[in-house]
Design an enzyme around this catalytic site. Structure first.
Site, PDB file in Angstrom:
ATOM      1  N   PRO A 169       0.813  -1.212   0.000  1.00 47.46           N
ATOM      2  CA  PRO A 169       0.000   0.000   0.000  1.00 47.46           C
ATOM      3  C   PRO A 169       0.848   1.265   0.000  1.00 47.46           C
ATOM      4  O   PRO A 169       2.078   1.212  -0.027  1.00 47.46           O
ATOM      5  CB  PRO A 169      -0.777  -0.125   1.311  1.00 47.46           C
ATOM      6  N   ASN A 171       0.688   3.823   2.390  1.00 45.25           N
ATOM      7  CA  ASN A 171       0.847   4.578   3.639  1.00 45.25           C
ATOM      8  C   ASN A 171       2.275   4.501   4.216  1.00 45.25           C
ATOM      9  O   ASN A 171       2.753   5.462   4.810  1.00 45.25           O
ATOM     10  CB  ASN A 171      -0.192   4.144   4.689  1.00 45.25           C
ATOM     11  N   GLY A 227      -4.370  -1.458  -9.170  1.00 43.08           N
ATOM     12  CA  GLY A 227      -4.858  -2.699  -8.590  1.00 43.08           C
ATOM     13  C   GLY A 227      -5.699  -3.550  -9.521  1.00 43.08           C
ATOM     14  O   GLY A 227      -5.456  -4.762  -9.658  1.00 43.08           O
ATOM     15  N   PRO A 228      -6.730  -2.965 -10.182  1.00 41.67           N
ATOM     16  CA  PRO A 228      -7.603  -3.787 -11.033  1.00 41.67           C
ATOM     17  C   PRO A 228      -6.905  -4.391 -12.243  1.00 41.67           C
ATOM     18  O   PRO A 228      -7.450  -5.315 -12.856  1.00 41.67           O
ATOM     19  CB  PRO A 228      -8.681  -2.778 -11.465  1.00 41.67           C
ATOM     20  N   SER A 248      -6.653  -2.540   2.006  1.00 44.42           N
ATOM     21  CA  SER A 248      -7.983  -2.427   2.621  1.00 44.42           C
ATOM     22  C   SER A 248      -8.671  -3.787   2.696  1.00 44.42           C
ATOM     23  O   SER A 248      -8.358  -4.712   1.943  1.00 44.42           O
ATOM     24  CB  SER A 248      -8.848  -1.463   1.813  1.00 44.42           C
ATOM     25  N   GLU A 270      -2.847  -8.721   5.130  1.00 41.89           N
ATOM     26  CA  GLU A 270      -2.770  -7.775   6.251  1.00 41.89           C
ATOM     27  C   GLU A 270      -3.706  -6.620   5.912  1.00 41.89           C
ATOM     28  O   GLU A 270      -3.412  -5.810   5.033  1.00 41.89           O
ATOM     29  CB  GLU A 270      -1.347  -7.247   6.455  1.00 41.89           C
ATOM     30  N   LEU A 271      -4.845  -6.572   6.590  1.00 39.97           N
ATOM     31  CA  LEU A 271      -5.912  -5.642   6.212  1.00 39.97           C
ATOM     32  C   LEU A 271      -6.100  -4.565   7.275  1.00 39.97           C
ATOM     33  O   LEU A 271      -5.567  -4.637   8.371  1.00 39.97           O
ATOM     34  CB  LEU A 271      -7.213  -6.419   5.999  1.00 39.97           C
ATOM     35  N   GLU A 353     -10.879  14.037   1.532  1.00 41.61           N
ATOM     36  CA  GLU A 353     -12.333  14.157   1.625  1.00 41.61           C
ATOM     37  C   GLU A 353     -12.926  13.091   2.543  1.00 41.61           C
ATOM     38  O   GLU A 353     -13.918  13.338   3.240  1.00 41.61           O
ATOM     39  CB  GLU A 353     -12.957  14.053   0.225  1.00 41.61           C
TER      40      GLU A 353
END
Length: 366
Positions: A169, A171, A227-228, A248, A270-271, A353
């Protein structure tokens, strides 16, 4: 750090084969184009401006990367090396990371938004230690002799699984790289890693340093993409022997389904979670406030195990709330390259947002 200093660091150091990007006149990535020949922009979260255009890998590129990893595993020198030799390469890579901490921390901040001081003084030294740690394991992986009834000899043997697919990811880009790549290489596997589309640059830089450290061709393959497309192709690939995913919960469900529909490869997920922080009445409230503040706001709140629910015993509740609010109001938010800034921007406008929607929800519900 001044913009001129940042530009100087990056233009001097970022020559990253096989990377596919440019920043003005400075070549960040110089290598062959991907099969897809598409690119996507990676953005500075402070301003939304384009840092670089990065090669956009798709299913064909994943096929090429997996083929390279399979060939390196089956025919290359990596598995034939002694464990000690593999350890030495990983150690040399860790030393190169340490040598280039300033540049890598700047790149991590530029692409991710985390405060530069945290990246340079905390995160990167920890990542160097992570690779030292896994390098130390390379020649200490062995089986067991197991007692058995009767005239039998029973033993176990630990062997590398093969081609490890990895999806990380945005982060903690380089920390996630370390936690995925370090153990896989120490055990003798080859790797195909898909970086997050929001933060592709530090994985490419690290791949360049691994090349300098002597890692054989095909052992570590980095594909930047979405990702897709790239991520789904990696999860579905029939020649990937193990998949590790961090991201996620919703995406984890998709990854698990893709794995099940393909070769049922082992998968590690790992979510995200909602971690509770509990404060009892006998706690030191000042210390509890500081710890709760760190647990929630660290890394702009973009943390898999963020302390996003705080439970406080009723007798000390009001005092805790008062001090927690005062601490939050003192938090220094701003340009992550400036000294003393505790919190930089969210990774992108979508996350920004999303956070604001939680704030509005809290206000509306009193």
């Amino acid at each position: 750090m001044a913009a001129r200093r940042l530009s100087s660091l990056l233009s001097r150091s970022l020559s990253l084969p096989p990377v596919y990007a440019s920043l003005g006149d400075h070549s960040l990535l110089e290598a062959r184009q991907l099969v897809s020949e598409k690119t996507f922009p990676t953005l500075d979260p402070r301003t939304g401006e384009v840092i670089a255009h990065v090669a956009e890998g798709d299913a064909e590129d994943i096929n090429c990367a997996v083929s390279a990893a399979r060939k390196a595993f089956d025919e290359g020198p990596w598995l034939k090396m002694t464990a000690y030799e593999r350890s030495r390469i990983i150690l040399r890579f860790a030393d190169l990371l340490e040598k280039h901490i300033d540049e890598i921390a700047a790149l991590e901040t530029w692409d991710n938004g985390k405060p530069y001081e945290q990246a340079a003084k905390i995160k990167l030294p920890i990542i160097v230690r992570i690779f030292h740690y896994y390098a130390g394991w390379a020649d200490k992986l062995h089986g067991l002799t197991v007692p058995a009834d009767g005239p039998y000899h029973v033993q176990t043997l630990h062997e590398p699984i093969g081609v490890a697919g990895q999806i990380i990811p945005w982060n903690f880009p380089l920390a996630m790289f370390a936690w995925k790549v370090g153990p896989a290489l120490a055990c003798g596997n080859t790797v195909v890693l898909k970086s997050a589309e929001q933060t592709p640059l530090t994985a490419l830089y690290a791949a360049k340093l691994f090349h300098e450290a002597g890692l054989p061709p095909g052992v570590l393959n980095i594909v930047s993409g979405y990702g897709p497309t790239a991520g789904a192709a990696l999860a579905s690939h029939m020649d990937v022997d193990k998949l590790a995913f961090t991201g996620s919960t919703d995406t984890g469900k998709i990854v698990l389904e893709l794995v099940a529909r393909s070769n049922l490869k082992p998968v590690t997920l790992e979510l995200g979670g909602k971690s509770p922080f509990i404060v009892c009445e006998d706690a030191d409230i000042g210390t509890a406030v500081e710890l709760a503040h760190f647990a929630l706001f660290f890394n702009q709140g973009q943390c898999c195990c963020a302390g996003s629910r705080t439970y406080v015993q009723e007798r000390v509740y009001n005092g805790f709330i008062e001090k927690a609010k005062a601490r939050a109001m003192k938090r220094i938010v701003g340009d992550p390259f400036k000294k003393g800034v505790e919190q930089g921007p969210q990774i992108d406008s979508e996350q920004f947002e999303k956070v604001l929607s939680y704030v509005r929800s809290g206000i509306e519900s009193n």
